[in-house]
Design a protein around this motif. Sequence first.
Motif, PDB file in Angstrom:
ATOM      1  N   ARG A 155       0.724 -34.053  46.554  1.00 21.12           N
ATOM      2  CA  ARG A 155       1.603 -33.303  45.666  1.00 21.12           C
ATOM      3  C   ARG A 155       1.649 -33.916  44.273  1.00 21.12           C
ATOM      4  N   GLU A 156       1.682 -35.234  44.200  1.00 24.24           N
ATOM      5  CA  GLU A 156       1.902 -35.899  42.921  1.00 24.24           C
ATOM      6  C   GLU A 156       0.616 -36.273  42.191  1.00 24.24           C
ATOM      7  N   GLN A 157      -0.453 -36.586  42.924  1.00 23.57           N
ATOM      8  CA  GLN A 157      -1.659 -37.086  42.271  1.00 23.57           C
ATOM      9  C   GLN A 157      -2.947 -36.437  42.775  1.00 23.57           C
ATOM     10  N   GLY A 158      -2.812 -35.459  43.655  1.00 21.93           N
ATOM     11  CA  GLY A 158      -4.002 -34.863  44.240  1.00 21.93           C
ATOM     12  C   GLY A 158      -4.959 -34.252  43.243  1.00 21.93           C
ATOM     13  N   HIS A 159      -4.432 -33.758  42.122  1.00 20.82           N
ATOM     14  CA  HIS A 159      -5.282 -33.109  41.125  1.00 20.82           C
ATOM     15  C   HIS A 159      -6.258 -34.083  40.472  1.00 20.82           C
ATOM     16  N   GLN A 160      -6.042 -35.383  40.627  1.00 22.34           N
ATOM     17  CA  GLN A 160      -6.894 -36.379  39.981  1.00 22.34           C
ATOM     18  C   GLN A 160      -8.134 -36.712  40.810  1.00 22.34           C
ATOM     19  N   TYR A 161      -8.162 -36.270  42.068  1.00 24.20           N
ATOM     20  CA  TYR A 161      -9.221 -36.693  42.973  1.00 24.20           C
ATOM     21  C   TYR A 161      -9.787 -35.513  43.763  1.00 24.20           C
ATOM     22  N   HIS A 162     -10.910 -35.771  44.398  1.00 20.89           N
ATOM     23  CA  HIS A 162     -11.427 -34.837  45.396  1.00 20.89           C
ATOM     24  C   HIS A 162     -10.624 -35.093  46.667  1.00 20.89           C
ATOM     25  N   CYS A 163      -9.976 -34.060  47.175  1.00 18.41           N
ATOM     26  CA  CYS A 163      -9.116 -34.206  48.357  1.00 18.41           C
ATOM     27  C   CYS A 163      -9.714 -33.442  49.534  1.00 18.41           C
ATOM     28  N   TYR A 164      -9.912 -34.131  50.633  1.00 19.01           N
ATOM     29  CA  TYR A 164     -10.494 -33.520  51.823  1.00 19.01           C
ATOM     30  C   TYR A 164      -9.497 -33.612  52.980  1.00 19.01           C
ATOM     31  N   ASP A 165      -9.190 -32.478  53.560  1.00 20.68           N
ATOM     32  CA  ASP A 165      -8.290 -32.396  54.701  1.00 20.68           C
ATOM     33  C   ASP A 165      -9.095 -32.646  55.973  1.00 20.68           C
ATOM     34  N   LEU A 166      -8.753 -33.692  56.720  1.00 21.86           N
ATOM     35  CA  LEU A 166      -9.558 -34.058  57.891  1.00 21.86           C
ATOM     36  C   LEU A 166      -9.495 -33.009  58.983  1.00 21.86           C
ATOM     37  N   GLY A 167      -8.360 -32.330  59.128  1.00 17.97           N
ATOM     38  CA  GLY A 167      -8.280 -31.261  60.113  1.00 17.97           C
ATOM     39  C   GLY A 167      -9.237 -30.128  59.777  1.00 17.97           C
ATOM     40  N   GLU A 168      -9.327 -29.811  58.499  1.00 17.44           N
ATOM     41  CA  GLU A 168     -10.226 -28.743  58.053  1.00 17.44           C
ATOM     42  C   GLU A 168     -11.684 -29.142  58.229  1.00 17.44           C
ATOM     43  N   LEU A 169     -12.031 -30.394  57.884  1.00 14.42           N
ATOM     44  CA  LEU A 169     -13.412 -30.857  58.036  1.00 14.42           C
ATOM     45  C   LEU A 169     -13.824 -30.842  59.507  1.00 14.42           C
ATOM     46  N   TRP A 170     -12.922 -31.270  60.378  1.00 12.14           N
ATOM     47  CA  TRP A 170     -13.212 -31.262  61.819  1.00 12.14           C
ATOM     48  C   TRP A 170     -13.457 -29.841  62.301  1.00 12.14           C
ATOM     49  N   TYR A 171     -12.601 -28.919  61.907  1.00 13.17           N
ATOM     50  CA  TYR A 171     -12.711 -27.538  62.361  1.00 13.17           C
ATOM     51  C   TYR A 171     -13.999 -26.891  61.833  1.00 13.17           C
ATOM     52  N   GLN A 172     -14.384 -27.199  60.605  1.00 11.14           N
ATOM     53  CA  GLN A 172     -15.611 -26.651  60.034  1.00 11.14           C
ATOM     54  C   GLN A 172     -16.838 -27.063  60.838  1.00 11.14           C
ATOM     55  N   HIS A 173     -16.835 -28.270  61.359  1.00  9.37           N
ATOM     56  CA  HIS A 173     -18.000 -28.777  62.075  1.00  9.37           C
ATOM     57  C   HIS A 173     -17.984 -28.455  63.564  1.00  9.37           C
ATOM     58  N   THR A 174     -16.802 -28.208  64.138  1.00  6.57           N
ATOM     59  CA  THR A 174     -16.722 -28.037  65.589  1.00  6.57           C
ATOM     60  C   THR A 174     -16.192 -26.681  66.033  1.00  6.57           C
ATOM     61  N   GLY A 175     -15.412 -26.016  65.176  1.00  6.18           N
ATOM     62  CA  GLY A 175     -14.753 -24.784  65.583  1.00  6.18           C
ATOM     63  C   GLY A 175     -13.642 -25.014  66.593  1.00  6.18           C
ATOM     64  N   LEU A 176     -13.218 -26.264  66.741  1.00  7.70           N
ATOM     65  CA  LEU A 176     -12.192 -26.631  67.709  1.00  7.70           C
ATOM     66  C   LEU A 176     -10.965 -27.209  67.015  1.00  7.70           C
ATOM     67  N   PRO A 177      -9.806 -27.103  67.645  1.00  8.75           N
ATOM     68  CA  PRO A 177      -8.611 -27.731  67.078  1.00  8.75           C
ATOM     69  C   PRO A 177      -8.709 -29.243  67.193  1.00  8.75           C
ATOM     70  N   MET A 178      -7.912 -29.929  66.381  1.00  7.47           N
ATOM     71  CA  MET A 178      -7.846 -31.385  66.446  1.00  7.47           C
ATOM     72  C   MET A 178      -6.423 -31.803  66.790  1.00  7.47           C
ATOM     73  N   THR A 179      -6.284 -32.555  67.870  1.00 11.59           N
ATOM     74  CA  THR A 179      -4.985 -33.052  68.289  1.00 11.59           C
ATOM     75  C   THR A 179      -4.816 -34.483  67.791  1.00 11.59           C
ATOM     76  N   PHE A 180      -3.850 -34.663  66.907  1.00 10.16           N
ATOM     77  CA  PHE A 180      -3.648 -35.962  66.283  1.00 10.16           C
ATOM     78  C   PHE A 180      -2.666 -36.837  67.057  1.00 10.16           C
ATOM     79  N   ALA A 181      -1.700 -36.223  67.706  1.00 11.22           N
ATOM     80  CA  ALA A 181      -0.716 -36.984  68.475  1.00 11.22           C
ATOM     81  C   ALA A 181      -0.407 -36.256  69.769  1.00 11.22           C
TER      82      ALA A 181
END
Length: 269
Positions: A155-181
């Motif tokens: 929210r505060e500094q994301g515009h300064q960097y390339h931001c990658y959402d790990l849930g999205e990257l996982w889903y793009q490669h597997t088509g499966l949900p990711m359970t974090f906890a």
Amino acid sequence: MSIIIGEISYTNILPFFYYLDREKLSEQNCSFVPQVPAQLNQGMSTGKIDIGGISSFAYAENAENFTLLPNLSVTSYGAVNSIFLFSKTPLKELDGKKIALTTSSATSVHLLKVIVEYFHSLTVSYTMMKPDLNEMLREHDACLLIGDDAIRAKREQGHQYHCYDLGELWYQHTGLPMTFAVFAVRNATLRDHPSLVGLVYRSFVDSKLKSEAIHYQPMISDIVKTHGGEKAFWDSYFENLCNDFGHREQKGLSYFFELLAIWVIYQNK
């Protein structure tokens, strides 16, 4: 007879805890320990905590000592919006670079390694650090943050960097949900206090169902007051998370564990 309940100190776990009758549980000699996932993982493994939410990776490490509680998890189908890789360069240009990893979680750290090394075939070096975006990126090319630290940094500094959402990257490669906890109980606790474990479990389920039924209100209003951000963000955030742990969620997590096993074998060659 008592049970110590681990409570992850992140907003994504709140639906399971917001409507708990803590007074009733306290009368049954239950107590709560709020900590970040890495601390709860350690507490569960050493027996200092009996039941609660833990990192999926921590469950895999201690599966012989833990029993999973049914139909409770923190899962995403695509973007999770609270686990980000912040990078000074595009992801594909991180080969040979340095990534700082948060000390707060095990699952996200290992998921990042699968994504970077297995999916993208990049060679990078890692350093574990306390979750502080500016300090992590002072001498590193990218960093991993999770939970409320990641939300605030995005929210505060994301515009300064390339931001990658790990849930999205996982889903793009597997088509499966990711359970974090997941939610688990120590086998010894389940054996010694089955009725009390049942009470705690039903309390988690009831809180989850009530949270979902009223679309996480007024919980979200409280979060805006304590954590900031726009209500619209938090509305979308919780509606996009999956709190269940059914067949599809289990399939995604099993595949993650399979890739981890392959990654470990590859690293030890």
